[in-house]
Enzyme design. Structure first.
Site, short mmCIF file in Angstrom:
data_model
loop_
_atom_site.label_atom_id
_atom_site.label_comp_id
_atom_site.label_asym_id
_atom_site.label_seq_id
_atom_site.Cartn_x
_atom_site.Cartn_y
_atom_site.Cartn_z
N HIS A 64 -5.19 78.13 -15.20
CA HIS A 64 -4.46 76.92 -14.79
C HIS A 64 -3.05 77.28 -14.32
O HIS A 64 -2.60 76.82 -13.26
CB HIS A 64 -4.41 75.93 -15.96
CG HIS A 64 -3.46 74.80 -15.75
ND1 HIS A 64 -3.74 73.74 -14.89
CD2 HIS A 64 -2.23 74.55 -16.24
CE1 HIS A 64 -2.71 72.91 -14.89
NE2 HIS A 64 -1.78 73.38 -15.70
N HIS B 176 -0.25 76.41 -10.85
CA HIS B 176 1.20 76.25 -10.73
C HIS B 176 1.92 77.31 -9.90
O HIS B 176 2.81 77.00 -9.11
CB HIS B 176 1.83 76.27 -12.13
CG HIS B 176 1.59 75.04 -12.93
ND1 HIS B 176 2.20 73.83 -12.64
CD2 HIS B 176 0.81 74.81 -14.03
CE1 HIS B 176 1.81 72.92 -13.54
NE2 HIS B 176 0.96 73.49 -14.38
N GLU C 64 1.46 67.89 -11.96
CA GLU C 64 0.12 68.14 -12.51
C GLU C 64 -1.01 67.50 -11.68
O GLU C 64 -2.01 68.13 -11.42
CB GLU C 64 0.01 67.66 -13.96
CG GLU C 64 0.73 68.55 -14.99
CD GLU C 64 0.15 69.97 -15.13
OE1 GLU C 64 -0.96 70.23 -14.64
OE2 GLU C 64 0.85 70.79 -15.73
N SER D 197 -6.39 73.56 -10.05
CA SER D 197 -7.04 74.53 -10.92
C SER D 197 -8.37 74.02 -11.47
O SER D 197 -8.94 74.64 -12.36
CB SER D 197 -6.10 74.92 -12.06
OG SER D 197 -5.84 73.81 -12.89
N1 HBI Z 1 3.50 72.54 -22.60
N2 HBI Z 1 2.95 74.80 -22.43
C1 HBI Z 1 2.97 73.56 -21.90
N3 HBI Z 1 2.46 73.35 -20.64
C2 HBI Z 1 2.47 72.12 -20.06
O1 HBI Z 1 2.02 71.96 -18.91
C3 HBI Z 1 3.02 71.04 -20.77
C4 HBI Z 1 3.53 71.29 -22.06
N4 HBI Z 1 4.04 70.27 -22.78
C5 HBI Z 1 4.16 68.95 -22.26
C6 HBI Z 1 3.56 68.76 -20.93
N5 HBI Z 1 3.06 69.76 -20.24
C7 HBI Z 1 3.49 67.37 -20.34
O2 HBI Z 1 3.97 66.41 -21.25
C8 HBI Z 1 4.27 67.20 -19.05
O3 HBI Z 1 3.97 65.94 -18.51
C9 HBI Z 1 5.74 67.35 -19.25
FE FE Z 2 0.12 72.46 -16.02
#
Ligand code: HBI
Ligand code: FE
Length: 359
Positions: free
Chosen positions: A201, A206, A246, A265
């Protein structure tokens, strides 16, 4: 002063939620929501596989021990892990040709002013990732190589993390142009499914976009807005992040293209979001029995910030921006509309947040 701005400033200094002021302080946010491996609940494909759980513990421990400034840990992936990567890499590759947005598929770097006669340096993104970062069907790239590459392109770096962070901790790091990336891979039992972020992913969803300067600025903007924001505003920013970084879509002429990493992804999610008519098989996979297609709304961050979203099925509602610039502009406006007693700015020379009073 600006009309109205004084009115929102409190008489006495107001306490704000803690936030990192220097990039080193990211070392203080290592606590993930799942405590490292607890996300592997009964529903997780790896739940009943002790070997998977042990391996995952090993990789997650590297991330937990990591401190800013150290070399990023390198993982020697097993043949089984590489086979999982290969399955995902091959399947997504052909779909990206068709459905990934232009900013994901290609790159363009500005030329130094003294060299104006040269052709601008642009081309396809994936060959760059193969050349500089070790992307290949039979190799899982190392976070350190990718981080060094991105640093040269946009100043973004990667930091290993053991799992899901709180939205606040996760977004705060973006202010420093730091992206938290998991390093373990999904269970081999089903290469096309993962209930949580994994290296496929991060690297196939990303990473390529972080080599794009406009996208890097856009991500940092959300990060800066999250520093010392109220819990309510962090929740709004997390939703905006969800519906852009996302699960966002971009319009390209007549087509709707994948921009969000969750779409890029996942082959099922990509068909759901981008195909004219998603197949029955695709819909069943994403538990979309009644709905034939996602409802596409034009990107409006105020609306997106209030929109609810499921995390176990495909997205019933998605937002589509006219272009990356359009998304960036609207989100900058949204971030400016959130009220805080000061403006945080990032000084890349000292890697420190500078705080200016809001007037
Ligand atoms: N933590 N490691 C990780 N990866 C993410 O994509 C991620 C997260 N914590 C919160 C989050 N995404 C979502 O709440 C986003 O919308 C910010
Ligand atoms: Fe992500």
């Amino acid at each position: 002063g600006l009309p109205g701005v004084y009115d929102v400033l409190p008489e006495t200094p107001r306490e704000v939620p803690w936030f990192p002021m220097n990039i080193r302080e990211l070392d203080l946010t290592v606590d993930t929501l799942d405590g490292g491996t607890e996300l592997i609940n009964e529903d997780h494909p790896g739940f009943n596989d002790p070997a998977y759980r042990e391996r995952r513990f090993e990789i997650v421990s590297l991330a937990k021990a990591y401190k800013h400034g150290e070399k990023l840990p390198r993982v020697r992936y097993t043949e089984q892990e590489t086979a999982t990567w290969q399955a995902v890499y091959e399947r997504l590759g052909s779909l990206h040709d068709k459905w990934a947005c232009r900013e994901y598929r290609s790159y363009s770097t500005s030329l130094p002013l003294y060299d104006l006669c040269r052709q601008p340096d642009e081309g396809e993104m994936l060959p760059q990732m193969e050349k500089y970062c070790g992307y290949a069907v039979n190799n899982i790239p190392q976070l350190g190589d990718i981080s060094d590459f991105l640093q040269q392109r946009t100043g973004f770096t990667l930091r290993p993390i053991s799992g899901l962070l709180s939205a606040r901790d996760f977004l705060n790091a973006l202010a420093f142009r730091v992206f938290y990336s998991t390093q373990y891979i999904r269970h081999h039992g089903n290469p096309f499914y993962t209930p949580e972020p994994d290296i496929c992913h991060e690297l196939l969803g990303h990473v390529p976009l972080f080599a794009n300067p406009a996208f890097a600025d856009f991500s940092q903007e959300i990060g800066l807005a999250s520093l010392a924001a109220t819990d309510e505003d962090v929740a709004k920013l997390a939703a905006v992040y969800w519906f852009t970084v996302e699960f966002g879509l971009l319009r390209e002429g007549e087509d709707v293209k994948a921009f969000g990493a969750g779409v890029l992804s996942s082959f099922g999610e990509m068909e759901w979001a981008c195909a004219d008519v998603p197949s029955q098989e695709c819909r069943e996979m994403g538990s979309m029995k009644e709905q034939l297609k996602p409802i596409l709304r034009p990107l409006d961050p105020w609306e997106a910030s209030k929109q609810e979203y499921p995390i176990t099925t495909y997205q019933p509602v998605m937002f589509c921006a006219e272009s990356l610039e359009d998304a960036e502009f609207r989100i900058a406006q949204f971030c400016d509309s959130l009220t805080r007693p000061f403006f945080p700015q990032y000084d890349p020379l000292t890697q420190t947040i500078r705080v200016t009073k809001a007037i």
